[in-house]
Write a protein that holds these residues in place. Structure first.
Motif, PDB file in Angstrom:
ATOM      1  N   THR A   1     -32.069  30.857  24.985  1.00 48.61           N
ATOM      2  CA  THR A   1     -33.431  30.373  24.846  1.00 48.61           C
ATOM      3  C   THR A   1     -34.261  30.741  26.076  1.00 48.61           C
ATOM      4  O   THR A   1     -33.724  31.026  27.152  1.00 48.61           O
ATOM      5  CB  THR A   1     -33.452  28.846  24.651  1.00 48.61           C
ATOM      6  OG1 THR A   1     -34.764  28.424  24.284  1.00 48.61           O
ATOM      7  CG2 THR A   1     -33.026  28.121  25.937  1.00 48.61           C
ATOM      8  N   ARG A   2     -35.579  30.749  25.934  1.00 51.15           N
ATOM      9  CA  ARG A   2     -36.473  30.982  27.072  1.00 51.15           C
ATOM     10  C   ARG A   2     -36.445  29.743  27.959  1.00 51.15           C
ATOM     11  O   ARG A   2     -36.688  28.621  27.502  1.00 51.15           O
ATOM     12  CB  ARG A   2     -37.903  31.240  26.582  1.00 51.15           C
ATOM     13  CG  ARG A   2     -38.893  31.617  27.691  1.00 51.15           C
ATOM     14  CD  ARG A   2     -40.243  32.006  27.097  1.00 51.15           C
ATOM     15  NE  ARG A   2     -41.116  32.601  28.105  1.00 51.15           N
ATOM     16  CZ  ARG A   2     -42.168  31.993  28.668  1.00 51.15           C
ATOM     17  NH1 ARG A   2     -42.484  30.754  28.300  1.00 51.15           N
ATOM     18  NH2 ARG A   2     -42.903  32.604  29.569  1.00 51.15           N
ATOM     19  N   ILE A   3     -36.154  29.948  29.223  1.00 50.73           N
ATOM     20  CA  ILE A   3     -36.042  28.814  30.144  1.00 50.73           C
ATOM     21  C   ILE A   3     -36.567  29.228  31.507  1.00 50.73           C
ATOM     22  O   ILE A   3     -36.370  30.363  31.952  1.00 50.73           O
ATOM     23  CB  ILE A   3     -34.590  28.305  30.233  1.00 50.73           C
ATOM     24  CG1 ILE A   3     -34.519  27.019  31.057  1.00 50.73           C
ATOM     25  CG2 ILE A   3     -33.642  29.363  30.773  1.00 50.73           C
ATOM     26  CD1 ILE A   3     -33.202  26.276  30.928  1.00 50.73           C
ATOM     27  N   GLY A   4     -37.273  28.314  32.165  1.00 52.68           N
ATOM     28  CA  GLY A   4     -37.852  28.596  33.465  1.00 52.68           C
ATOM     29  C   GLY A   4     -37.559  27.496  34.462  1.00 52.68           C
ATOM     30  O   GLY A   4     -36.876  26.509  34.162  1.00 52.68           O
ATOM     31  N   PHE A   5     -38.119  27.659  35.657  1.00 50.95           N
ATOM     32  CA  PHE A   5     -37.827  26.760  36.768  1.00 50.95           C
ATOM     33  C   PHE A   5     -39.001  26.843  37.731  1.00 50.95           C
ATOM     34  O   PHE A   5     -39.523  27.944  37.978  1.00 50.95           O
ATOM     35  CB  PHE A   5     -36.531  27.220  37.444  1.00 50.95           C
ATOM     36  CG  PHE A   5     -35.909  26.243  38.403  1.00 50.95           C
ATOM     37  CD1 PHE A   5     -35.994  24.874  38.204  1.00 50.95           C
ATOM     38  CD2 PHE A   5     -35.202  26.705  39.508  1.00 50.95           C
ATOM     39  CE1 PHE A   5     -35.387  23.988  39.083  1.00 50.95           C
ATOM     40  CE2 PHE A   5     -34.589  25.831  40.390  1.00 50.95           C
ATOM     41  CZ  PHE A   5     -34.685  24.475  40.176  1.00 50.95           C
TER      42      PHE A   5
ATOM     43  N   PRO B   1     -44.228  20.360  32.747  1.00 52.17           N
ATOM     44  CA  PRO B   1     -43.758  20.436  31.368  1.00 52.17           C
ATOM     45  C   PRO B   1     -42.328  20.965  31.315  1.00 52.17           C
ATOM     46  O   PRO B   1     -41.902  21.680  32.231  1.00 52.17           O
ATOM     47  CB  PRO B   1     -44.732  21.428  30.729  1.00 52.17           C
ATOM     48  CG  PRO B   1     -45.163  22.315  31.859  1.00 52.17           C
ATOM     49  CD  PRO B   1     -45.217  21.429  33.057  1.00 52.17           C
ATOM     50  N   PRO B   2     -41.592  20.633  30.283  1.00 53.93           N
ATOM     51  CA  PRO B   2     -40.216  21.134  30.186  1.00 53.93           C
ATOM     52  C   PRO B   2     -40.228  22.638  29.918  1.00 53.93           C
ATOM     53  O   PRO B   2     -40.703  23.088  28.876  1.00 53.93           O
ATOM     54  CB  PRO B   2     -39.638  20.350  28.995  1.00 53.93           C
ATOM     55  CG  PRO B   2     -40.829  19.956  28.175  1.00 53.93           C
ATOM     56  CD  PRO B   2     -41.950  19.750  29.149  1.00 53.93           C
ATOM     57  N   LEU B   3     -39.712  23.393  30.853  1.00 52.66           N
ATOM     58  CA  LEU B   3     -39.788  24.855  30.772  1.00 52.66           C
ATOM     59  C   LEU B   3     -38.620  25.409  29.959  1.00 52.66           C
ATOM     60  O   LEU B   3     -37.796  26.180  30.452  1.00 52.66           O
ATOM     61  CB  LEU B   3     -39.804  25.461  32.182  1.00 52.66           C
ATOM     62  CG  LEU B   3     -40.933  24.980  33.093  1.00 52.66           C
ATOM     63  CD1 LEU B   3     -40.821  25.631  34.475  1.00 52.66           C
ATOM     64  CD2 LEU B   3     -42.307  25.251  32.489  1.00 52.66           C
ATOM     65  N   ILE B   4     -38.567  24.999  28.719  1.00 50.04           N
ATOM     66  CA  ILE B   4     -37.486  25.442  27.847  1.00 50.04           C
ATOM     67  C   ILE B   4     -38.005  25.549  26.404  1.00 50.04           C
ATOM     68  O   ILE B   4     -38.838  24.730  25.981  1.00 50.04           O
ATOM     69  CB  ILE B   4     -36.282  24.472  27.916  1.00 50.04           C
ATOM     70  CG1 ILE B   4     -35.040  25.078  27.246  1.00 50.04           C
ATOM     71  CG2 ILE B   4     -36.612  23.120  27.339  1.00 50.04           C
ATOM     72  CD1 ILE B   4     -33.754  24.296  27.527  1.00 50.04           C
TER      73      ILE B   4
END
Length: 281
Positions: free
Chosen positions: A142-146, A167-170
């Protein structure tokens, strides 16, 4: 013990004097507060704008739960964090309840006040969190960030603790996340910007989904906080990416040839909203 939802709702309805200490008035999404007394006095409360789209709110909760799970799976130190959708005055309102960290543990003021050697130790600890996350994220579909900026870390017992989960970066794609940045902004001005500015707001997130740029961003923040020590932070960053973030070293090193600067559009947004680089618990 389960969270007393009724008591939490009453707390949020109370006026600002009854709520207690506002941790930061300068956050992009809300002004977190810590109650002065009562059952939530050991928590920070973050109240976000409600939406009329119930399905979008339910999705937000699912994604936030997934993001907290992902951060823990990536061994990112995180305070105890809960997400609730509360009925407040006829609207469903997103609320995050998070274990409070000591105010003297916030990384940003420590970076300004501690000796250089101590700040380099803090950078190392934060960098290790960044590296662990991205090495873990490589295997995710999945697209996920930090968003590991200095203002989103505390240093507790020598360890960097991350506390920003909104926001939840997922899961959200790039355009969806761009809309999130506007929908949940605490600034009415940001929620009503025109199409050109909307595209620029969407671009704010790109650094959060780029392993090298998150590390370069951390170094850039340190350089701006202590410009006289910028060379020491650049040297640390170059050594760190070579040792701990090898898959992204070339791109990161390109961004560490000189003290990294914030994009002009982001500094402009911060001025428009009256924001500064304060901690955003």
């Amino acid at each position: 013990m389960p969270t007393d939802i009724a008591a939490l709702s009453d707390l949020i309805r109370a006026d600002s004097a009854a709520r207690g200490q506002t941790i930061s008035k300068l956050g992009y999404f809300c002004a977190p507060f810590r109650p002065a007394e009562g059952p939530f006095s050991d928590r920070v409360v973050k109240v976000y704008r409600g939406l009329s789209d119930g399905a979008a709110l339910d999705r937000l909760k699912r994604y936030h739960d997934d993001y907290v799970f992902a951060l823990r799976a990536a061994e990112v130190p995180l305070p105890e964090t809960e997400f609730h959708l509360l009925e407040i005055d006829g609207a469903r309102v997103p609320v995050i309840l998070q274990e409070a960290l000591p105010t003297d543990s916030l990384m940003r003021p420590l970076m300004q006040s501690e000796p250089l050697e101590r700040t380099l130790e803090m950078m190392q600890s934060a960098g290790e969190v960044i590296a662990r996350f991205w090495h873990w994220a490589e295997g995710q579909e999945t697209r996920i960030g930090f968003h590991p900026s200095i203002r989103n870390f505390a240093i507790v017992d020598g360890r960097a603790v991350f506390f920003d989960t909104f926001p939840p970066l997922i899961h959200y794609d790039r355009e969806e996340m761009g809309r999130m940045l506007l929908l949940f902004s605490d600034s009415r001005l940001m929620r009503t910007v025109g199409p050109l500015l909307r595209r620029k707001v969407t671009g704010i997130q790109d650094e959060w989904y780029s392993p090298p740029e998150t590390l370069v961003g951390l170094v850039g923040s340190a350089c701006r906080l202590r410009p006289d020590d910028a060379q020491a932070y650049l040297d640390w960053g170059r050594g760190f990416v070579k040792a701990e973030m090898q898959p992204w070293a070339d791109e990161a090193l390109a961004g560490l040839k000189a003290p990294p600067k914030l994009p002009g559009y982001w500094t402009g947004f911060r001025k428009l909203m009256g924001l500064q680089g304060e901690p955003n618990l």
